[in-house]
Design an enzyme around this catalytic site. Sequence first.
Site, short mmCIF file in Angstrom:
data_model
loop_
_atom_site.label_atom_id
_atom_site.label_comp_id
_atom_site.label_asym_id
_atom_site.label_seq_id
_atom_site.Cartn_x
_atom_site.Cartn_y
_atom_site.Cartn_z
N TRP A 79 75.71 66.23 26.86
CA TRP A 79 74.88 67.30 27.42
C TRP A 79 74.13 66.83 28.67
O TRP A 79 73.58 67.64 29.40
CB TRP A 79 73.90 67.86 26.38
N ASP A 80 74.15 65.53 28.92
CA ASP A 80 73.56 64.96 30.13
C ASP A 80 74.02 65.72 31.37
O ASP A 80 73.26 65.92 32.32
CB ASP A 80 74.02 63.51 30.32
N LYS B 276 61.45 58.53 22.21
CA LYS B 276 62.47 57.88 23.05
C LYS B 276 62.54 58.54 24.42
O LYS B 276 62.63 57.86 25.44
CB LYS B 276 63.82 57.98 22.35
N GLU C 298 65.72 60.99 20.03
CA GLU C 298 66.60 60.53 18.95
C GLU C 298 65.94 59.47 18.07
O GLU C 298 66.59 58.91 17.20
CB GLU C 298 67.91 60.02 19.53
#
Lengths: 757, 757
Positions: free
Chosen positions: A355-356, A589, A484
């Site tokens: 999805w980056d 994160k 995450e």
Amino acid sequence: MKRIFEIDPWKVVTHKLSKEDKRLQESITAIGNDYMGIRGNFEEGYSGDSLQGTYLAGVWFPDKTRVGWWKNGYPEYFGKSINAPSFIGIGITINGERLDLNQVDFSDFVLSLDMHQGLLTRSFIYHGQDCDVKFEFRRFLHIAQKQAALINVKATVIKGHAKIEFDSTLDGNVVNEDSNYEEHFWLPINEDKTQRTIQVKTKENPYGVPQFTVLLKESLRHDGRVIAGEVTSQTASLSEKVAIELDENQSYELEKDIVVITSRDVAADKQEQAASELMDQLQAKSFEENLSYHTKIWQERWQQSDIEIVGDPAAQQGIRFNILQLFMTYYGEDKRLNVGPKGFTGEKYGGATYWDTEAFIVPMYLAITKPEVTKALLQYRHDQLKGAYHNAAQQGLAGALFPMVTFNGIECHNEWEITFEEIHRNADIPFAIYQYTNYTGDESYVKDEGMDVLVGTARFWADRVHYSKWRKKYVIHGVTGPNEYENNVNNNWFTNTMARWLLKYTLDRLPKATKAAQERVNVSDEEKEHWQDIVDNIYLGEDEDLGIFLQQDDFLDKDIRPVSTIPEDQRPLNQHWSWDKILRSPFIKQADVLQGIYFLNDQYTKEQKEKNFDFYEPLTVHESSLSPSIHSVLAAELGKKQKAVELYERTARLDLDNYNNDTSDGLHITSMSGSWLAIVQGFAGMRYSNNQLSFKPFIPDNWDQYSFKINYRDRLIEVYVNHEETKITLLEGQDLEISVNKQKVMLKEGEAECLKD
Amino acid sequence: MKRIFEIDPWKVVTHKLSKEDKRLQESITAIGNDYMGIRGNFEEGYSGDSLQGTYLAGVWFPDKTRVGWWKNGYPEYFGKSINAPSFIGIGITINGERLDLNQVDFSDFVLSLDMHQGLLTRSFIYHGQDCDVKFEFRRFLHIAQKQAALINVKATVIKGHAKIEFDSTLDGNVVNEDSNYEEHFWLPINEDKTQRTIQVKTKENPYGVPQFTVLLKESLRHDGRVIAGEVTSQTASLSEKVAIELDENQSYELEKDIVVITSRDVAADKQEQAASELMDQLQAKSFEENLSYHTKIWQERWQQSDIEIVGDPAAQQGIRFNILQLFMTYYGEDKRLNVGPKGFTGEKYGGATYWDTEAFIVPMYLAITKPEVTKALLQYRHDQLKGAYHNAAQQGLAGALFPMVTFNGIECHNEWEITFEEIHRNADIPFAIYQYTNYTGDESYVKDEGMDVLVGTARFWADRVHYSKWRKKYVIHGVTGPNEYENNVNNNWFTNTMARWLLKYTLDRLPKATKAAQERVNVSDEEKEHWQDIVDNIYLGEDEDLGIFLQQDDFLDKDIRPVSTIPEDQRPLNQHWSWDKILRSPFIKQADVLQGIYFLNDQYTKEQKEKNFDFYEPLTVHESSLSPSIHSVLAAELGKKQKAVELYERTARLDLDNYNNDTSDGLHITSMSGSWLAIVQGFAGMRYSNNQLSFKPFIPDNWDQYSFKINYRDRLIEVYVNHEETKITLLEGQDLEISVNKQKVMLKEGEAECLKD
């Protein structure tokens, strides 16, 4: 953090061979031409620690998924862009001694990536027992003739007499470091000593993934003329040896031309002929002519897309390095491709699509390439809708679920907490349709094909939420957000918010879709009512006292404390803490709540943005390369200039300074756009909504000036900022009203608008 | 559900070879002698689907952990009881045709496991082209001389003339079905044709786990005399051939004696001599003499432990099968061993030790074996404390964390949601100390060695909880409860309750510990205060309206609906639903809140028990074999007789009726105690607390009577129940006051107390 290359505005250069950081050096000197790429391995070989890597875009293998305990719904295979046959090899022997920089005596080492040209050069002086020889290497992957790689090596005897043997090789006996049990993925087909070709094919697989056939051809030249060495072959490899003798001050230049053809473009039985023709075309020009053609195209790209920073050469080098590496990975010229997190620079993440692309690449490419490039990225997902329906069905759910990791639309990641749970992707990916439409003003995609994507994903979300009788709200359980470092949480605010956005946007766009699209998607009134009910009644956690959105249920139950309380020697957490400790900690994160505020920027008040930023950013360890840029953009918006700059520096030189201590695995390609976003959306404050382009620029204290160009609705606009003024110039295109610092400004072609601070 | 064996009180017998269920048949006809075990494979081989399995207790291999994405803290290896060299092989050829029941014509097939004797028999008539031959096999693993296996095969020609060749083999070329990439775990050392031995050794490993060497020796006898066949050998295997000819009505009996020695007991270089001596001892008796010795010991075991049920032969068969299989797996005679979930009957779960032992085996063994057997199980964990400290340190936590899966104390499971999170085990395992002390009245263990276990685990819990400023309570985040259909939840009521119990019990026992133990564990006042603070202020979720304990945070947010709403064709869920769907559903794999109510039975009111049972049991799919028994005991206590009986039936015949459709992988050994618990704690209502043994019996409607014996504090007590009365007899030992149906009853040796209903 470790910096092994010197600061230079247009070069990434070092005068030291870093044996202990050889892999890092190889990652940073990787080159590509959005068709293939190679790590900065040495032509003559290297016996020390090294990660050999050659990658061909779209050539991959479905490796069997190995897990400890199988869960229903797991994908059968994990796809990976496999290490392709290596073609750079030119073994060198001098008076009988094998040239190996890990073993021999040498001096005057220079390794340099010329960013302006996309050219890698290397030189050093070899000190043998009875001679000194200078070697100079140049190599590039042709940006126009994409199947071609060119290498030039020049040997000059400085002292004594040297008998030099060159051994040019093509080698299909390669493995991935990450393959299960050192498995080979390539089968030999043929080696042709006359044609100087090898042909190999990926192994069979039981998953219906096509096998790829690749043919490599080499040809050696000296003084512009093809020369014939002594050719031998072994299974899947070929060697061509040329021996010369040089006296003091004499030199010899050997050129190795390579052509690489894959079955993605040319059927296996036509590859030899295609390779011959391409080689002829390539060799119609000299090395220098080919290089200057290649350089010219790079110059055109830079002309459109360069960001110039005056006063901070490290920042300047960082942003150029990132733009170069992105363009070496993807420039929209093959619509079947996408951008892998490591591009062509390593094995990690398997070279697949994440999805980056939509979240981090699309906003940058929208502004610095033609709309077609971004549209190709949208099309890529539309073409994979069938796989997305398959993924949802695997989980027993309706509609389409875009994968976390894929080559062909089918999910191939094998952790339940990601595969099954990191589903925010299924709104982030369609969000690119909104971004495209909003930026370009082109509604044709969302009205037609885009509707297939929106309705497919809307149906997934409508099935994935459930109504909680206890809470009297729709809830989403069992997800992993962008952060995450939390798994299997309930009511992740970002996921719920994006699901709501997707349903709302789909409902808004549906009446405006083409008749054909409306018939195709066939949404019933009952469905629409249900979607509207979810939009109206989805639970979005909030703490009124703190004035923040809740990352997930129970978040405030954690032992909340800032990142500054973690001892420095325990960072990064993912290399020091057990997974258990990470999951239970409050540390984040990458942007999660703040990712939502970044995406849906115009929906939140300044106070909301501020309170959430002030609460969440101090908890954020930024251990994803995707994290600092988003925070930098928001910090800039909130006037936290120092924070914005600090986070920019982290994203701009993430790889050059090996910030996360993992660049040896490969570059963080998809997050490289982050430094562009931090400058353009952050420092320059560029936004676009309701057909209005706006800026709110500032300049970091230690910079003298910066400037960049953007494409916007058939216009080319230059933005220049220094400490006294902002100058915006409409270089090409029709007049445009924009907003700068909340004031309307009318741009006219060829005129610069100066705004004093 | 599938029943392939016939109902019989003392036999598991079938007259049909179930080719399509061969693995199931092999699991159910597995035999063991708590030193080794073999699945019901055929001596002559079988070319159809089959799972070959031979297992030696305590002989294992650390297989490299393979996961998709490594997490910090993961164990380096996954231990498994590997498939050992196969010793049962007796290939048979009749007039040139290979005997293979998957290929040849045969009739009169009978396969029978005699539960009274622990003897497996099989017979059939082979129909060849020119002869009919009856074959009768008998085999057992000697329960007294544990290294010995004995096989007897008798061939009788019914019609025609037969030339029969027997080929007796020892075969070390075995693999595990579940090994990564079909890896072999055994290295050949030696084959000795004169001695008729093979010797093999487990592969090297990088984890410091010792390599095991195993020697197998065979010897053939006929008419009680050793005979010498034609011996050949290949790498890691040996074959001895005997050919005979028989006319009509003639028969021939061949006996194969096998001795198996492992380096756990005898060093590699002494194994051959040890094997010879053992073989001599074995062969000093005939097959029949050895069998009657073996049978005698089984009779003694049954004498102590049989449960007799009159009126329901299926229930009778089920409970005996379970007791038999448990005793064939573990009888406490080797303190280095424990009980694997599949015993010696399959590869799944790797033959390692789980918390099943303490939770499900201990309460049964306490009552039907001598206290030393249970004490050996406690000692096993004490001996592994070093590993438990290692496990906690791996997670960055203080104290000792007993592993989920282990051979030596070191965790070797590789799913983060289990390894790192299913930590309730770290209270359940020490709970066995309480159970032992409470049942036997022997305080010596808890006062001394037990204290090391209690304090080690208490220190883990004190570090694992954290204080929530928001909730103003101690909380436990990120756990998996016994209901493994939920992962990474917060404040699992069972885990919090058991952690609290552990800390409280440790604080209670600490002042009564021996001085040596107190000095060893060295608990500071500050520590004690902190533990007490946790005991007083740990969060235990409750819903006052429903009157239930909350399985975890957010549980009521789920789409709560009973199991009866799931379509029958979607059961069991774990074979039909994706992991995502299972995790988000309200359905419960096995007792979770109710497990806590079962363990700490005397702490809850009848109303609490009732409300929780009525809320949670309808949500429970019982897809763990450990589930029905606990629910049956509670249902019985609550007077829900029909439910208690229904759940008993599921646990008693779980494998015989293949209830969960997975018995082909092996038997559910550790849950076999559940049927005993359901009868004794459930139907007979046996409890023990505050030095008081009590009963509250009822009898299922369709039974005529049942009876069982228990050992209790140096007494042997028989409990007999029919529809009119309960009769309790103190067979041996001093007078004892017990409670029956809440009335005091004084038992005197040799006298039966009758209580009319």
